[in-house]
Design an enzyme around this catalytic site. Structure first.
Site, PDB file in Angstrom:
ATOM      1  NE  ARG A 107      25.835  38.422  39.914  1.00  0.00           N
ATOM      2  CZ  ARG A 107      25.218  39.524  40.328  1.00  0.00           C
ATOM      3  NH1 ARG A 107      24.045  39.851  39.836  1.00  0.00           N
ATOM      4  NH2 ARG A 107      25.784  40.302  41.224  1.00  0.00           N
ATOM      5  CD  GLN A 146      42.923  38.288  45.583  1.00  0.00           C
ATOM      6  OE1 GLN A 146      42.346  38.846  44.663  1.00  0.00           O
ATOM      7  NE2 GLN A 146      42.397  38.189  46.801  1.00  0.00           N
ATOM      8  N   GLY A 153      27.829  46.752  51.257  1.00  0.00           N
ATOM      9  CA  GLY A 153      28.165  46.805  52.670  1.00  0.00           C
ATOM     10  C   GLY A 153      27.502  48.030  53.295  1.00  0.00           C
ATOM     11  CD  GLU A 187      30.713  43.556  52.779  1.00  0.00           C
ATOM     12  OE1 GLU A 187      30.281  43.352  51.635  1.00  0.00           O
ATOM     13  OE2 GLU A 187      31.166  44.666  53.139  1.00  0.00           O
ATOM     14  CG  ASN A 204      32.335  50.108  51.471  1.00  0.00           C
ATOM     15  OD1 ASN A 204      32.964  51.054  50.999  1.00  0.00           O
ATOM     16  ND2 ASN A 204      32.865  48.902  51.647  1.00  0.00           N
ATOM     17  CE  LYS A 240      47.617  52.703   2.523  1.00  0.00           C
ATOM     18  NZ  LYS A 240      48.469  51.640   1.981  1.00  0.00           N
ATOM     19  CE1 TYR A 244      42.993  52.066  -1.385  1.00  0.00           C
ATOM     20  CE2 TYR A 244      44.369  51.260  -3.177  1.00  0.00           C
ATOM     21  CZ  TYR A 244      44.203  51.587  -1.843  1.00  0.00           C
ATOM     22  OH  TYR A 244      45.238  51.434  -0.965  1.00  0.00           O
ATOM     23  CG  ASN A 303      36.117  64.929 -12.417  1.00  0.00           C
ATOM     24  OD1 ASN A 303      35.242  65.275 -11.639  1.00  0.00           O
ATOM     25  ND2 ASN A 303      35.952  63.934 -13.282  1.00  0.00           N
ATOM     26  CB  ALA A 357      37.402  55.918 -20.464  1.00  0.00           C
TER      27      ALA A 357
HETATM   28  C1  UD1 Z   1      32.616  45.188  48.229  1.00  0.00           C
HETATM   29  C2  UD1 Z   1      32.594  45.626  49.676  1.00  0.00           C
HETATM   30  C3  UD1 Z   1      31.218  46.214  49.999  1.00  0.00           C
HETATM   31  C4  UD1 Z   1      30.946  47.385  49.057  1.00  0.00           C
HETATM   32  C5  UD1 Z   1      31.070  46.935  47.605  1.00  0.00           C
HETATM   33  C6  UD1 Z   1      30.980  48.127  46.687  1.00  0.00           C
HETATM   34  C7  UD1 Z   1      34.032  44.050  50.853  1.00  0.00           C
HETATM   35  C8  UD1 Z   1      34.102  42.882  51.741  1.00  0.00           C
HETATM   36  N1  UD1 Z   1      32.826  44.483  50.514  1.00  0.00           N
HETATM   37  O1  UD1 Z   1      31.668  44.153  48.101  1.00  0.00           O
HETATM   38  O2  UD1 Z   1      31.193  46.672  51.334  1.00  0.00           O
HETATM   39  O3  UD1 Z   1      29.656  47.904  49.308  1.00  0.00           O
HETATM   40  O4  UD1 Z   1      32.347  46.304  47.369  1.00  0.00           O
HETATM   41  O5  UD1 Z   1      30.917  47.706  45.348  1.00  0.00           O
HETATM   42  O6  UD1 Z   1      35.050  44.590  50.492  1.00  0.00           O
HETATM   43  N2  UD1 Z   1      38.391  41.602  44.323  1.00  0.00           N
HETATM   44  C9  UD1 Z   1      39.664  41.087  44.227  1.00  0.00           C
HETATM   45  N3  UD1 Z   1      39.961  39.929  44.882  1.00  0.00           N
HETATM   46  C10 UD1 Z   1      39.055  39.281  45.637  1.00  0.00           C
HETATM   47  C11 UD1 Z   1      37.754  39.811  45.729  1.00  0.00           C
HETATM   48  C12 UD1 Z   1      37.450  40.980  45.064  1.00  0.00           C
HETATM   49  O7  UD1 Z   1      40.524  41.658  43.559  1.00  0.00           O
HETATM   50  O8  UD1 Z   1      39.411  38.246  46.204  1.00  0.00           O
HETATM   51  C13 UD1 Z   1      38.075  42.860  43.623  1.00  0.00           C
HETATM   52  C14 UD1 Z   1      36.995  42.689  42.576  1.00  0.00           C
HETATM   53  O9  UD1 Z   1      37.570  42.410  41.302  1.00  0.00           O
HETATM   54  C15 UD1 Z   1      36.327  44.036  42.584  1.00  0.00           C
HETATM   55  C16 UD1 Z   1      36.512  44.531  44.013  1.00  0.00           C
HETATM   56  O10 UD1 Z   1      37.562  43.770  44.555  1.00  0.00           O
HETATM   57  O11 UD1 Z   1      36.950  44.951  41.716  1.00  0.00           O
HETATM   58  C17 UD1 Z   1      35.246  44.361  44.832  1.00  0.00           C
HETATM   59  O12 UD1 Z   1      34.945  42.995  44.914  1.00  0.00           O
HETATM   60  P1  UD1 Z   1      33.462  42.451  44.926  1.00  0.00           P
HETATM   61  O13 UD1 Z   1      33.501  40.987  45.021  1.00  0.00           O
HETATM   62  O14 UD1 Z   1      32.690  43.062  43.822  1.00  0.00           O
HETATM   63  O15 UD1 Z   1      32.977  43.034  46.328  1.00  0.00           O
HETATM   64  P2  UD1 Z   1      31.498  43.198  46.813  1.00  0.00           P
HETATM   65  O16 UD1 Z   1      31.013  41.905  47.311  1.00  0.00           O
HETATM   66  O17 UD1 Z   1      30.700  43.880  45.783  1.00  0.00           O
END
Ligand code: UD1
Ligand code: CA
Length: 462
Positions: A14, A71, A139, A153, A168, A349, A364, A375, A421
């Site tokens: 988003r 990842q 979550g 979740e 969470n 500068k 400058y 001056n 001048a």
């Molecule tokens: C997650 C938690 C949720 C919590 C929320 C808080 C899980 C399943 N859920 O949900 O319980 O309330 O965060 O904000 O963990 N990321 C990766 N690789 C991935 C997916 C995510 O590196 O494959 C990273 C994202 O960049 C981010 C973080 O993990 O920094 C959280 O991921 P996001 O997709 O925002 O999790 P939520 O669905 O918000």
């Protein structure tokens, strides 16, 4: 040894940008940097950052400061932590902090308090939670009479579970060995088809381990940015929090329009900050200054009683009671000494401007060492660059530089030197001298009468 894992692999769909979400800035600092600093301030400095979407940008930003792991496919938060398993296997005896790279307000204090509870309770996992009015999207923390029993979740929650307001934060302390164990047991049988890190809680409980929740009063710690709108909200919150801190210290604001003050900036009491002013980096401002409107000040040291109006200044020192502006650019490595006055359309500068000197307009000064009480006439230019090298100008105390003087560097004016001048100074001028370089003026009477005779009306010829 304690470790920190920061999750920064998600796409952040988003945000609609070709940039990893954790690199978007809150108060001029990437969200990832906020999270890193919170870890460092909490004493967790063995960090591993999980990168994914546009991961090379994370590496470029970190510039080798911390370990990163890739990842390759985003299969969920549990899958993300699995990528760091090798990093964690170095030492399984300590604890591991897991944080989201897009939640910048989780602070060192909360991390430390959660760790203390984690240790005191002897937990395998302690999740940082908060009670919030609108838990949608987060979550939910499930509890039984025995304490926390798991996390569900939003996508997988029943109507009843959706009504739970304890959520969470996405931050956890694990016993490292227990985390590695639980990661091996993760499945992806859920609505998203992802490997959820949140499932580790129920897994560890089923293995007879203890799980706990550290419920924080500071609900800001859960705030993250999923969209540009969220990011703006985080910036607004952080911005007002900084302004609030300075209000407590006696800094004066009559409005807050367009004022952004980065977290490391220090400002003395009685200083007024006016609209449109952006204070960045490690800027320190003294007492009773007037800064703004419309200034950008970055990494500057500004002493007491300074007035800056429409000024941009970078990596420079401005001593007490200096007055600058409007429309002035102070470029890096400049030192403006006490009582100097710099007026409109002036650029300085890499120069020292001595005490009480005046540079009033359209001038400058680059790569120059200027003495006291000099001056500068309007339109003075230090010609510091010959296309190959840059050279310095030295201007002694009490010089008077005539309007439209060019000082071709390297060149040195002694003390009390006058330049006429329009002079182009190409060689050194001794103390108490006048430098004048221009042809003798001649006047040709009746010149335009002859040249434009057909255009000049009869009555004007008389
Ligand atoms: C997650 C938690 C949720 C919590 C929320 C808080 C899980 C399943 N859920 O949900 O319980 O309330 O965060 O904000 O963990 N990321 C990766 N690789 C991935 C997916 C995510 O590196 O494959 C990273 C994202 O960049 C981010 C973080 O993990 O920094 C959280 O991921 P996001 O997709 O925002 O999790 P939520 O669905 O918000
Ligand atoms: Ca999120």
């Amino acid at each position: 040894m304690d470790f920190g894992i920061i999750l920064a692999g998600g796409k952040g769909k988003r945000m609609k940008a070709n940039k990893p979400k954790p690199l978007f800035e809150v108060l001029g600092r990437p969200m990832l940097e906020w999270v890193i600093r919170a870890c460092e301030n909490a004493g967790v400095s063995e960090l591993c950052i999980v990168k994914g979407f546009c991961g090379e940008q994370i590496d470029t930003y970190l510039n080798g400061r911390y370990t990163t792991v890739l990842q390759a496919e985003q299969k969920g938060t549990g899958h993300a932590v699995q990528q760091a398993a090798e990093f964690l296997a170095k030492d399984t005896s300590g604890s591991t902090l897991v944080l989201c790279g897009d939640a910048p307000f989780l602070d060192a204090e909360t991390i430390a308090q959660a760790k203390a509870q984690h240790d005191a309770q002897g937990n395998a996992v302690t999740v940082i939670t908060a009670n919030i009015q609108n838990p949608t999207g987060y979550g939910r923390i499930l509890r039984t009479e025995n304490g926390i029993s798991g996390i569900v979740e939003e996508k997988d929650a029943s109507m009843e579970q959706k009504a739970i307001t304890e959520i969470n934060s996405g931050a956890y302390w694990f016993r490292t060995g227990a985390l590695l164990d639980a990661l091996n047991s993760l499945g992806c049988e859920n609505a998203a088809g992802e490997y959820y890190l949140t499932d580790t809680i129920a897994i560890l409980l089923s293995k007879g381990e203890k799980a706990g929740a550290f419920c924080t009063e500071n609900t800001d710690v859960i705030l993250g940015a999923n969209s540009q709108r969220d990011l703006l909200e985080l910036n607004t919150l952080a911005r007002m929090r900084e302004i609030d801190k300075h209000l407590d210290n006696g800094v004066v604001f009559t409005c807050t329009d367009g004022i952004t003050i980065e977290p490391d900036v220090e400002i003395g009491a009685g200083t007024q900050i006016l609209a449109g002013t952006i204070l960045r980096g490690k800027t320190v401002i003294g007492e009773n200054c007037n800064i703004g409107p419309n200034c950008i000040i970055e990494d500057c040291n500004i002493e007491d009683g300074v007035q800056l109006n429409y000024v941009q200044a970078y990596k420079s020192t401005i001593e007490a009671n200096v007055k600058i502006g409007p429309f002035v650019h102070i470029r890096p490595n400049s030192h403006i000494k006490q009582g100097v006055k710099i007026g409109d359309f002036v650029e300085i500068k890499n120069s020292v401007i001595g005490e009480g000197t005046a540079v009033a307009h359209l001038t400058y000064v680059g790569d120059s060492d200027v003495g006291k009480k000099v001056n500068f006439g309007c339109g003075t230019v230090t010609v510091n660059y010959d296309g190959i090298i840059k050279s310095r100008c030295v201007i002694g105390d009490n010089c008077f530089i005539g309007c439209n003087t060019n000082l071709v560097a390297p060149v040195k004016l002694g003390k009390y030197v006058y330049t006429a001048a329009g002079t182009t100074v190409t060689k050194d001028v001794p103390d108490y001298s006048l430098a004048i370089d221009r042809g003798a003026m001649t006047v040709k009477e009746g010149y335009s009468l002859r040249k434009f005779s057909s255009k000049i009306e009869y009555k004007d010829k008389k």
